[in-house]
Write a protein that holds these residues in place. Structure first.
Motif, mmCIF file in Angstrom:
data_model
loop_
_atom_site.group_PDB
_atom_site.id
_atom_site.type_symbol
_atom_site.label_atom_id
_atom_site.label_comp_id
_atom_site.label_asym_id
_atom_site.label_seq_id
_atom_site.Cartn_x
_atom_site.Cartn_y
_atom_site.Cartn_z
ATOM 1 N N SER A 191 0.861 -1.186 0.000
ATOM 2 C CA SER A 191 0.000 0.000 0.000
ATOM 3 C C SER A 191 0.890 1.226 0.000
ATOM 4 O O SER A 191 2.121 1.119 -0.033
ATOM 5 C CB SER A 191 -0.909 0.000 1.236
ATOM 6 N N LYS A 192 0.281 2.400 0.014
ATOM 7 C CA LYS A 192 1.076 3.630 -0.004
ATOM 8 C C LYS A 192 1.900 3.782 1.276
ATOM 9 O O LYS A 192 2.960 4.409 1.257
ATOM 10 C CB LYS A 192 0.151 4.834 -0.168
ATOM 11 N N ASN A 225 -3.835 -0.542 -3.958
ATOM 12 C CA ASN A 225 -3.029 -1.546 -3.268
ATOM 13 C C ASN A 225 -2.674 -2.680 -4.230
ATOM 14 O O ASN A 225 -3.514 -3.126 -5.013
ATOM 15 C CB ASN A 225 -3.788 -2.116 -2.069
ATOM 16 N N GLU A 226 -1.435 -3.144 -4.171
ATOM 17 C CA GLU A 226 -0.967 -4.202 -5.047
ATOM 18 C C GLU A 226 -0.671 -5.463 -4.241
ATOM 19 O O GLU A 226 0.057 -5.409 -3.246
ATOM 20 C CB GLU A 226 0.286 -3.763 -5.802
ATOM 21 N N MET A 275 0.129 -14.897 -8.926
ATOM 22 C CA MET A 275 -1.020 -14.042 -9.168
ATOM 23 C C MET A 275 -0.688 -12.647 -8.671
ATOM 24 O O MET A 275 -0.011 -12.473 -7.678
ATOM 25 C CB MET A 275 -2.251 -14.578 -8.442
ATOM 26 N N GLN A 276 -1.148 -11.658 -9.399
ATOM 27 C CA GLN A 276 -0.968 -10.268 -9.006
ATOM 28 C C GLN A 276 -2.285 -9.536 -9.218
ATOM 29 O O GLN A 276 -3.007 -9.829 -10.175
ATOM 30 C CB GLN A 276 0.129 -9.597 -9.838
ATOM 31 N N LEU A 277 -2.574 -8.588 -8.342
ATOM 32 C CA LEU A 277 -3.747 -7.758 -8.581
ATOM 33 C C LEU A 277 -3.562 -6.383 -7.994
ATOM 34 O O LEU A 277 -2.771 -6.171 -7.076
ATOM 35 C CB LEU A 277 -5.012 -8.396 -8.003
ATOM 36 N N LYS A 278 -4.274 -5.449 -8.577
ATOM 37 C CA LYS A 278 -4.301 -4.081 -8.082
ATOM 38 C C LYS A 278 -5.747 -3.721 -7.832
ATOM 39 O O LYS A 278 -6.588 -3.818 -8.735
ATOM 40 C CB LYS A 278 -3.676 -3.126 -9.100
ATOM 41 N N ASP A 279 -6.055 -3.334 -6.590
ATOM 42 C CA ASP A 279 -7.448 -3.048 -6.261
ATOM 43 C C ASP A 279 -7.789 -1.592 -6.563
ATOM 44 O O ASP A 279 -6.951 -0.807 -7.031
ATOM 45 C CB ASP A 279 -7.770 -3.431 -4.811
ATOM 46 N N SER A 280 -9.021 -1.234 -6.319
ATOM 47 C CA SER A 280 -9.501 0.098 -6.680
ATOM 48 C C SER A 280 -8.876 1.197 -5.832
ATOM 49 O O SER A 280 -8.982 2.380 -6.154
ATOM 50 C CB SER A 280 -11.033 0.159 -6.558
#
Length: 205
Positions: free
Chosen positions: A49-50, A172-173, A164-169
């Motif tokens: 996250s940031k 956050n990665e 698996m990789q994802l980026k949420d709305s």
């Protein structure tokens, strides 16, 4: 310590996505989806996250359709079980269990893609997304604006699920690397039942 359950923040995999593309990760994904009724192994999950980065480790089991068990073993202990009707989230440190209707909770999330063969094709558009570190990736873009994810990437080494990789709305990665993957585990439906331990608080969502 902020904890991020599988069905809320984790990542995704599985199911048929139809698209015109050269042989590669999409073909591996199609084969994986067609041939796989169960899968188990271990994982390392990193969420960026940031403000911070958090890494967790654990094991997983999936029996399709609709059953999964995701167990975090370090740095904290947490178990998430989908029994086909209810998702059970057991937080050992808090001595608390939260239960939620499975169909309403996971929606079009990666957990749905993991446990149901039709979820990806119906909810995401697929395209080849290059190779990194010997892993071929498929990028899955949600068809709905309110899916909660900007994208999901599914990685294979040959025919084997690798990452698996994802980026949420929220930006956050999440990255998950799979290890010791068994594509034909001897799993039974009874292994995905869950009974809250005695003495824990049980909450309903």
């Amino acid at each position: 310590m902020q904890k991020k359950p599988l069905f809320a923040t984790f990542a995704a995999v599985l199911c048929l996505g139809i698209g015109s593309a050269h042989a590669g990760a999409i073909d591996a994904l199609k084969k994986f989806n067609a041939d796989t009724d169960g899968i188990s192994g271990s994982f390392t999950q990193t969420v960026k996250s940031k403000k911070k980065t958090q890494t967790t480790n654990g094991t997983f089991q999936i029996l399709r359709p609709g059953l999964f068990k995701w167990q975090y073993t370090s740095p904290y202990k947490q178990t998430i079980v989908g029994d086909g009707k209810t998702i059970w989230l057991y937080d050992v440190d808090l001595a608390q269990v939260t239960k939620s209707p499975q169909d309403q909770t996971i929606g079009d999330s990666p957990a749905a893609i993991l446990s149901n063969k039709s979820a990806l094709e119906s909810s995401y558009s697929l395209k080849e997304d290059g190779t990194a570190g010997g892993i071929d990736y498929v990028r899955a873009l949600p068809k709905k604006n309110n899916a909660g994810y900007q994208y999901i990437r599914i990685g294979f080494q040959g025919d084997a699920l690798a990452a698996m990789q994802l980026k949420d709305s929220f930006g956050n990665e999440t990255t998950i690397r799979f290890n010791n993957v068994d594509m034909k585990p001897n799993l039974v439906r009874s292994a995905f039942s869950f009974t809250p331990p005695k003495g824990v608080d049980v909450l309903s969502n």
